[in-house]
Every structure is written in C-alpha cells, then in structure tokens.
Design a protein around this motif. Structure first.
Motif, short mmCIF file in Angstrom:
data_model
loop_
_atom_site.label_atom_id
_atom_site.label_comp_id
_atom_site.label_asym_id
_atom_site.label_seq_id
_atom_site.Cartn_x
_atom_site.Cartn_y
_atom_site.Cartn_z
N LEU A 123 22.38 -43.15 -0.36
CA LEU A 123 21.25 -42.26 -0.59
C LEU A 123 21.05 -41.24 0.58
O LEU A 123 19.74 -40.87 0.99
N GLY A 124 22.01 -41.37 1.45
CA GLY A 124 21.88 -40.38 2.60
C GLY A 124 21.18 -41.12 3.82
O GLY A 124 20.76 -40.58 5.01
N ILE A 125 21.02 -42.51 3.63
CA ILE A 125 20.31 -43.35 4.83
C ILE A 125 21.30 -43.24 6.00
O ILE A 125 22.47 -43.75 5.92
N ASN A 126 20.83 -42.99 7.28
CA ASN A 126 21.66 -42.88 8.46
C ASN A 126 20.88 -43.95 9.57
O ASN A 126 21.51 -43.51 10.76
N GLY A 127 19.90 -44.40 9.32
CA GLY A 127 19.38 -45.35 10.13
C GLY A 127 18.09 -45.16 10.68
O GLY A 127 17.40 -44.66 9.88
N ILE A 128 17.84 -45.93 11.71
CA ILE A 128 16.72 -46.23 12.67
C ILE A 128 16.39 -47.44 13.02
O ILE A 128 17.21 -47.93 13.92
N LYS A 129 15.58 -48.36 12.35
CA LYS A 129 15.26 -49.80 12.98
C LYS A 129 15.05 -50.71 11.80
O LYS A 129 14.10 -50.44 11.03
#
Length: 76
Positions: A14-20
């Motif tokens: 779903l377009g998730i590209n990260g962070i933490k």
C-alpha cells in the motif's frame, strides 16, 4: 557489506516506505509509517502512527485497515 534483514513486513505494501517500528512492555507494538498515495497525477505522502498493538500481526493488520479506510477520501 552483507545482507541486511528488515523485520517490517509492511514495507512495499500500500505504498508504505518506512519510518520506524518499536515495542516496549508499556506501549506494546508501535509504528510510525509513511505511505505514498497517487492522487490524480500527483503523489501524496501520508504520515501515520499506531500505538499499543498487542503484537506485530495485529499492528500490521490495523495499519492496512487504516490506510484502506482513508485512501478513498483523496480526490484530485
């Protein structure tokens, strides 16, 4: 350098590209995430967080439900 293993199973969905991601006994499983959504001919970045999940599976499921619920609200 070698192989780098990432434990965030949401990356690329779903377009998730990260962070933490993180977990503590007090807060449970938590995630701060970004996701890119195409709106017309532009891309919009969504920043969100989810705190207090009982486990990583619940966390992932809840993030997907959250993104699925807000995507229809973006219109060109």
């Amino acid at each position: 350098m070698g192989t780098i293993i990432n434990g965030n199973g949401l990356l690329g969905k779903l377009g998730i590209n990260g962070i933490k991601t993180g977990v503590t006994s007090e807060a449970g499983d938590c995630i701060l995430f970004s996701s890119v959504v195409k709106v017309g001919n532009k891309q919009v970045t969504i920043i969100g967080d989810l705190l207090g999940a009982d486990n990583r599976g619940q966390q992932n499921s809840d993030v997907i439900k959250l993104l699925d619920s807000i995507r229809p609200g973006f219109n060109p």
